[in-house]
Design a protein around this motif. Structure first.
Motif, PDB file in Angstrom:
ATOM      1  N   SER A 245       7.621   8.893  -2.340  1.00 50.56           N
ATOM      2  CA  SER A 245       6.397   9.362  -1.690  1.00 50.56           C
ATOM      3  C   SER A 245       5.182   8.637  -2.248  1.00 50.56           C
ATOM      4  O   SER A 245       4.269   8.246  -1.499  1.00 50.56           O
ATOM      5  CB  SER A 245       6.248  10.879  -1.891  1.00 50.56           C
ATOM      6  OG  SER A 245       7.316  11.573  -1.284  1.00 50.56           O
ATOM      7  N   GLU A 246       5.149   8.459  -3.562  1.00 50.11           N
ATOM      8  CA  GLU A 246       4.039   7.736  -4.184  1.00 50.11           C
ATOM      9  C   GLU A 246       4.031   6.270  -3.744  1.00 50.11           C
ATOM     10  O   GLU A 246       2.955   5.696  -3.514  1.00 50.11           O
ATOM     11  CB  GLU A 246       4.150   7.815  -5.706  1.00 50.11           C
ATOM     12  CG  GLU A 246       3.915   9.210  -6.293  1.00 50.11           C
ATOM     13  CD  GLU A 246       2.515   9.706  -6.006  1.00 50.11           C
ATOM     14  OE1 GLU A 246       2.367  10.916  -5.729  1.00 50.11           O
ATOM     15  OE2 GLU A 246       1.570   8.883  -6.039  1.00 50.11           O
ATOM     16  N   LYS A 249       2.540   6.076  -0.290  1.00 50.00           N
ATOM     17  CA  LYS A 249       1.074   6.153  -0.344  1.00 50.00           C
ATOM     18  C   LYS A 249       0.472   4.820  -0.756  1.00 50.00           C
ATOM     19  O   LYS A 249      -0.562   4.395  -0.221  1.00 50.00           O
ATOM     20  CB  LYS A 249       0.664   7.245  -1.330  1.00 50.00           C
ATOM     21  CG  LYS A 249       0.994   8.663  -0.869  1.00 50.00           C
ATOM     22  CD  LYS A 249       0.571   9.675  -1.930  1.00 50.00           C
ATOM     23  CE  LYS A 249       0.941  11.098  -1.502  1.00 50.00           C
ATOM     24  NZ  LYS A 249       0.575  12.098  -2.544  1.00 50.00           N
ATOM     25  N   ARG A 250       1.119   4.157  -1.707  1.00 50.26           N
ATOM     26  CA  ARG A 250       0.611   2.869  -2.159  1.00 50.26           C
ATOM     27  C   ARG A 250       0.642   1.835  -1.041  1.00 50.26           C
ATOM     28  O   ARG A 250      -0.312   1.080  -0.838  1.00 50.26           O
ATOM     29  CB  ARG A 250       1.439   2.370  -3.348  1.00 50.26           C
ATOM     30  CG  ARG A 250       0.890   1.099  -3.993  1.00 50.26           C
ATOM     31  CD  ARG A 250       1.819   0.605  -5.080  1.00 50.26           C
ATOM     32  NE  ARG A 250       3.070   0.091  -4.540  1.00 50.26           N
ATOM     33  CZ  ARG A 250       3.215  -1.159  -4.063  1.00 50.26           C
ATOM     34  NH1 ARG A 250       2.186  -1.976  -4.048  1.00 50.26           N
ATOM     35  NH2 ARG A 250       4.374  -1.553  -3.594  1.00 50.26           N
ATOM     36  N   LYS A 252       0.566   2.448   2.157  1.00 51.92           N
ATOM     37  CA  LYS A 252      -0.444   2.795   3.154  1.00 51.92           C
ATOM     38  C   LYS A 252      -1.827   2.317   2.725  1.00 51.92           C
ATOM     39  O   LYS A 252      -2.615   1.844   3.540  1.00 51.92           O
ATOM     40  CB  LYS A 252      -0.450   4.315   3.366  1.00 51.92           C
ATOM     41  CG  LYS A 252       0.771   4.843   4.121  1.00 51.92           C
ATOM     42  CD  LYS A 252       0.690   6.359   4.278  1.00 51.92           C
ATOM     43  CE  LYS A 252       1.890   6.905   5.047  1.00 51.92           C
ATOM     44  NZ  LYS A 252       1.824   8.385   5.181  1.00 51.92           N
ATOM     45  N   SER A 253      -2.112   2.440   1.426  1.00 52.90           N
ATOM     46  CA  SER A 253      -3.418   1.986   0.941  1.00 52.90           C
ATOM     47  C   SER A 253      -3.548   0.476   1.090  1.00 52.90           C
ATOM     48  O   SER A 253      -4.638  -0.045   1.361  1.00 52.90           O
ATOM     49  CB  SER A 253      -3.605   2.406  -0.514  1.00 52.90           C
ATOM     50  OG  SER A 253      -2.686   1.738  -1.353  1.00 52.90           O
ATOM     51  N   ASN A 264       2.105   7.557  12.552  1.00 52.19           N
ATOM     52  CA  ASN A 264       3.254   8.239  11.977  1.00 52.19           C
ATOM     53  C   ASN A 264       4.035   8.976  13.049  1.00 52.19           C
ATOM     54  O   ASN A 264       3.474   9.759  13.809  1.00 52.19           O
ATOM     55  CB  ASN A 264       2.825   9.252  10.921  1.00 52.19           C
ATOM     56  CG  ASN A 264       2.306   8.548   9.681  1.00 52.19           C
ATOM     57  OD1 ASN A 264       2.456   7.349   9.547  1.00 52.19           O
ATOM     58  ND2 ASN A 264       1.700   9.302   8.793  1.00 52.19           N
TER      59      ASN A 264
END
Length: 299
Positions: A245-246, A249-250, A252-253, A264
């Motif tokens: 999950s982390e 997020k990375r 996506k950034s 999504n």
């Protein structure tokens, strides 16, 4: 009469003795016996790899350089093999192969050593040797050591590596492979790939250039696949899920940073990417072609 009989027996005995010949088994005298063919004793496990790397080193191919240290004679034949011969008069003196030319060791865009592998058996493994090339006024096998059991290290001096750029990898590649290297450098700079992914892509370039053997990396990948995505407890699975999950997020950034929007299909997956402006097209293409090819090394 008896005198003549005795004389006759003596002549017969001497004649028989003259026909007898004592043949001694030839002493092998170890490897110093010129009547033995020592090279026939050596049975290579594989054939050498083709010469590769800096082309100015190819002039060493077909030559051999020897060093006598203690009771052993070592022979280094670049791009061919390394042998060891015991210099004693023992009948079973050792003569063997310490390695056959296989691949380069590469670090920081530099050829740091020649690996000679698949030598004679040494317990459960085979003997191997790394040859370090250092600057010298003439071609000379300088030193031999055995840092660990059946793993040898040799130092070979040659004027062919005295130039500061003589062992750089990048200039030896063809134009296509240099372009690929430039691309992955840019991808790393843009954080589109991780350090691990960067190293993996570089290794693929070196393998295609025949600087590295591909069999080792394939076996490593199989081992990694065997050990991946297996969890013994629910807690391990939860930890892995949080890490993914982390990582999502990375990623996506990174897309946001490069001006790429995303839609999504659900809260957990990215369905597809849509460029929000024409300038992001190249970054999007780079993301699709290379992606994130390795685990991030943040710790």
């Amino acid at each position: 009469m008896e005198g003549w009989l005795g004389l006759l027996l003596l002549l017969v005995h001497n004649a028989a003795a003259a026909k007898m010949k004592i043949v001694e088994e030839p002493n092998s005298f170890g490897l110093n016996n010129p009547f033995l063919s020592h090279t026939n004793k050596l049975q290579p496990r594989t054939t050498p790899s083709p010469p590769s790397g800096p082309s100015h080193l190819f002039r060493l191919a077909g030559k051999c350089f020897s060093l006598v240290e203690s009771t052993y004679k070592y022979e280094f034949c670049p791009f061919h093999n390394i042998t060891q011969h015991e210099q004693t008069y023992r009948w079973n003196a050792y003569s063997g192969i310490l390695g056959i030319w296989q691949e380069w060791e590469i670090e920081n865009n530099t050829f740091t050593g020649m690996w000679m592998r698949e030598g004679d058996a040494c317990g459960a493994k085979n003997r191997q040797t790394k040859v370090l090339l250092v600057c010298g006024s003439s071609n000379k096998l300088e030193a031999v050591s055995e840092p660990s059991t059946c793993v040898y290290s040799m130092t070979f001096k040659t004027p062919l590596v005295c130039h500061p750029h003589s062992l750089l990898v990048y200039p030896t590649l063809n134009e296509r492979l240099r372009r690929r290297w430039d691309e992955i450098e840019q991808s790393l700079s843009d954080e589109l790939i991780t350090e691990q992914g960067y190293r993996k892509l570089l290794r693929e370039i070196f393998q295609e250039a025949n600087y590295l053997k591909s069999t080792e990396s394939k076996s490593e990948e199989k081992e990694n696949q065997k050990g991946s995505k297996r969890f013994e407890t629910l807690e391990q699975c939860s930890v892995a899920n949080n890490e993914l999950s982390e990582e999502l997020k990375r990623l996506k950034s990174i897309l946001d940073k490069n001006g790429i929007s995303y839609k999504n299909a659900s809260d957990k997956t990215v369905d597809h990417l849509v460029p929000s402006n024409p300038n992001a097209a190249r970054a999007e293409e780079r993301f699709h072609l290379r992606g994130d090819t390795g685990d991030r090394d943040d710790h």
